[in-house]
Design an enzyme around this catalytic site. Structure first.
Site, mmCIF file in Angstrom:
data_model
loop_
_atom_site.group_PDB
_atom_site.id
_atom_site.type_symbol
_atom_site.label_atom_id
_atom_site.label_comp_id
_atom_site.label_asym_id
_atom_site.label_seq_id
_atom_site.Cartn_x
_atom_site.Cartn_y
_atom_site.Cartn_z
ATOM 1 N N CYS A 1 98.478 44.298 123.173
ATOM 2 C CA CYS A 1 97.130 43.731 123.134
ATOM 3 C C CYS A 1 97.014 42.502 124.019
ATOM 4 C CB CYS A 1 96.748 43.375 121.700
ATOM 5 S SG CYS A 1 95.145 42.545 121.577
ATOM 6 N N HIS B 1 63.989 35.362 114.977
ATOM 7 C CA HIS B 1 63.303 35.954 116.130
ATOM 8 C C HIS B 1 63.444 35.023 117.328
ATOM 9 C CE1 HIS B 1 60.290 38.143 118.436
ATOM 10 N NE2 HIS B 1 59.761 36.957 118.731
ATOM 11 N N GLY C 1 103.115 41.704 122.313
ATOM 12 C CA GLY C 1 102.783 43.116 122.361
ATOM 13 C C GLY C 1 101.744 43.516 123.390
ATOM 14 N N GLU D 1 112.283 42.435 120.602
ATOM 15 C CA GLU D 1 111.222 42.835 121.534
ATOM 16 C C GLU D 1 111.838 43.119 122.898
ATOM 17 O OE1 GLU D 1 108.273 43.907 123.736
ATOM 18 O OE2 GLU D 1 107.952 43.622 121.577
#
Length: 481
Positions: free
Chosen positions: A46, A466, A44, A38
Site C-alpha cells: 500500500c 447547501h 508493504g 520483511e
C-alpha cells in the site's frame, strides 16, 4: 540452513503490510518479544507500490487535466484563441511520489523501532509448525522459532503469457509497480485489463499525455460493478480520449522495431483480428498471492486452488497458532480490509478476556473507492448480489445522474451517476454506488448510515448543508423503482 540455535519469539509476523506492521508494534507494546520479517520494504504494498504512490501520481494527472480544462472556467495559460498547453515533467512527478512514499515508510519504520520490534529484512519459509528459516538479504541465514505466527505477505502482479511477449524489451512490458518509475510518458500505452488497476492507470497516463488503449476480455469494464455504472465510466474514459476495446482478447504481439510493436487482438463476434500499435504494455490482468516461497506444507497450512491461504472467520489457518491477514487470504484485496484484520487479531489475542465476544470477518461491511476521475465509491451489495441473496425481499433501486446535483454543476464536474439498492418494505439500505465528483466521500456518508442501521428515509429527510454533495441524498430516493 543455519546451524545456530533458533531465536524464540512470542510473535513472529511475516510481511510488513497494513496489518503486519501495526500488529508487530501492538505485540511489542504488550510486552511480548516480537519479530517482523520483511523481504522488500517496511509498510508493504500500500505505502510502497499501491495506494500511496498511485494516488499521488493520480493527483498530478488531475492537475494536468484541470490545466487543459482551464478555459472552461475562463482560465487561460496561453493566448485566448489557443488551447491551454501543458508540459509534464515526469522526473518531478516521480520524485514527488517518491518523497511521499519515503515519508510514509519512514513513519512506519520509526513506530516499529519505538515499540522495540526486532526486524529482519529477508525471505522466510517454514521448516515446521513453529519454525521458519530466514534468508536474510545480506546473504546469511537464520532460524527463528515462534509461539505464534502471523502471515501478511500480500500479492504481486500477474505476469503476461501470450505469444511474442518475450521478444519485447523489459522496459516495454510494465506492471502496476514498474509503471510508477517511468521517467517519460509512454507514447502509445496498451493497458491489458479493464479492472480497477487498469482503468486508474489508463486515465492517469492519458492525462499525462500518452495515447492509451484498454483491452478488456469481458463485456464491460470493472466486471464487479453494475452494468450502468461500468457503461457510464466507459463513456467518461472515451470522452477523455481513451480507446476502450471490450470482449477483446490478446492473441499475440510482434515487435516492429526497437521502440514499437503490434498487438494482435480478437474481438468476440469478429472473424478478422485487429491490430493495435503501441510502445508500452501495462499488464493489469490479475494478481497472485505471495505464498509460493513460504513452504506452507511444512507447517500444515492449507491453500486453495489459486494459492490463497485458507482461514476461518477469526483469521486462523489450518495450523495451530498460525494466523493470516490481508490479501494473501483472498479477496476482497483492500488495504482497509487488511487493517481491519489487524484490529480483529489485536482485539481477540491482546485486548479481550475470555468472556468477551470475539471479533470476526463475518458480515463486515466492505467499502472501496476506485480513484478514476470522477471517483467510483461503493459500499455493501450490488443490485445483482442483493437480488441473489434476498430472493424473497422487495429489492428496489434508485438511480440519479450527477447532472442533477447542484454542487456538481457548480464545479462543472457533473459526469456519472449514483445508485442505491434498498429493501422497499423496510427501507434498509443494502448497497450504494457513487460514480461522481468525490464519489468516495459521498459513499462514506451512506456507509455511516448503513453502519447505524438507518433507513433511507432518514437520509431523504435530513437537513444537509447547501450546496454540498451530500445534499443529493435528499433527492436520490425519489427515483426508487
Amino acid at each position: 540452513m543455519s546451524t545456530h540455535s533458533p531465536t524464540i519469539y512470542d510473535a513472529v509476523i511475516i510481511g510488513s503490510g497494513q496489518a503486519g506492521t501495526p500488529l508487530a508494534s501492538a505485540f511489542a507494546n504488550a510486552g511480548q518479544k516480537t519479530l517482523l520479517i520483511e523481504r522488500a520494504h517496511i509498510a508493504g504494498c500500500c505505502v510502497n507500490e499501491g495506494c500511496t504512490p498511485t494516488k499521488t501520481l493520480i493527483a498530478s494527472g488531475r492537475a494536468a487535466y484541470l490545466t487543459r480544462r482551464g478555459q472552461d472556467y475562463g482560465i487561460h495559460t496561453t493566448d485566448l484563441k489557443e488551447e491551454n498547453r501543458v508540459w509534464v515533467d515526469m522526473h518531478k512527478v516521480r520524485q514527488r511520489k517518491r518523497d511521499i512514499v519515503d515519508s510514509f515508510r519512514g513513519g512506519s519504520e520509526k513506530r516499529l523501532k519505538e515499540a522495540g520490534v526486532d526486524v529482519l529484512m529477508g525471505e522466510a519459509s517454514f521448516v515446521g509448525a513453529k519454525e521458519v528459516e530466514v534468508k536474510i538479504n545480506d546473504g546469511t541465514e537464520r532460524l527463528v522459532e515462534g509461539k505464534k505466527f502471523f502471515i501478511n505477505v500480500g500479492e504481486r502482479p500477474a505476469s503476461p503469457s501470450f505469444p511474442g511477449i518475450e521478444k519485447l524489451g523489459k522496459w516495454q512490458v510494465l506492471d502496476s509497480t514498474s509503471i510508477q518509475e517511468l521517467d517519460a510518458v509512454p507514447e502509445k500505452l496498451v493497458v491489458i485489463g479493464g479492472g480497477y488497476v487498469g482503468v486508474e492507470f489508463a486515465q492517469l497516463m492519458s492525462r499525462l499525455g500518452a495515447e492509451v488503449t484498454v483491452v478488456q476480455r469481458g463485456r464491460q469494464l470493472l466486471p464487479r460493478e453494475d452494468p450502468e455504472i461500468a457503461e457510464s465510466l466507459r463513456g467518461i474514459l472515451e470522452e477523455d480520449g481513451l480507446d476502450i476495446r471490450l470482449d477483446c482478447e490478446v492473441v499475440g504481439v510482434k515487435l516492429v522495431n526497437g521502440d514499437s510493436f503490434t498487438l494482435k487482438v480478437q474481438t468476440e463476434g469478429k472473424e478478422e483480428r485487429d491490430s493495435i500499435e503501441g510502445t508500452h504494455i501495462l499488464f493489469a490482468a490479475g494478481r497472485v498471492p505471495n505464498t509460493d516461497f513460504l513452504n506452507l506444507k511444512a507447517a500444515g497450512i492449507e491453500v486453495d486452488a489459486r494459492g490463497y491461504i485458507v482461514a476461518d472467520e477469526f483469521l486462523t489457518t489450518t495450523a495451530e497458532n498460525i494466523y493470516v491477514l490481508g490479501d494473501v487470504k483472498g479477496p476482497p484485496a483492500f488495504t482497509h480490509i487488511s487493517y481491519d484484520d489487524f484490529r480483529i487479531i489485536k482485539r481477540n489475542l491482546l485486548d479481550t478476556k475470555d468472556k468477551v465476544a470475539k471479533l470476526s470477518t463475518k458480515g463486515r461491511l466492505v467499502p472501496y473507492v476506485v480513484y478514476t476521475d470522477p471517483q467510483l465509491g461503493h459500499v455493501g451489495l450490488h443490485e445483482r448480489e442483493a437480488r441473489a441473496r434476498f430472493p424473497g425481499r422487495n429489492v428496489q433501486t434508485a438511480k440519479m445522474p450527477m447532472a442533477y446535483v447542484a454542487r456538481a454543476l457548480e464545479t462543472d464536474e457533473s459526469k456519472g451517476l449514483m445508485k442505491a439498492v434498498i429493501d422497499g418494505d423496510s427501507g434498509e439500505i443494502l448497497g450504494f454506488t457513487c460514480l461522481g465528483i468525490e464519489g468516495g466521500e459521498v459513499m462514506a456518508v451512506v456507509q455511516m448510515a448503513m453502519m447505524g442501521d438507518m433507513r433511507y428515509q432518514k437520509l431523504q429527510d435530513a437537513i444537509w448543508a447547501h450546496p454540498s454533495l451530500a445534499e443529493s441524498l435528499n433527492n436520490l430516493w425519489g427515483f426508487l423503482s
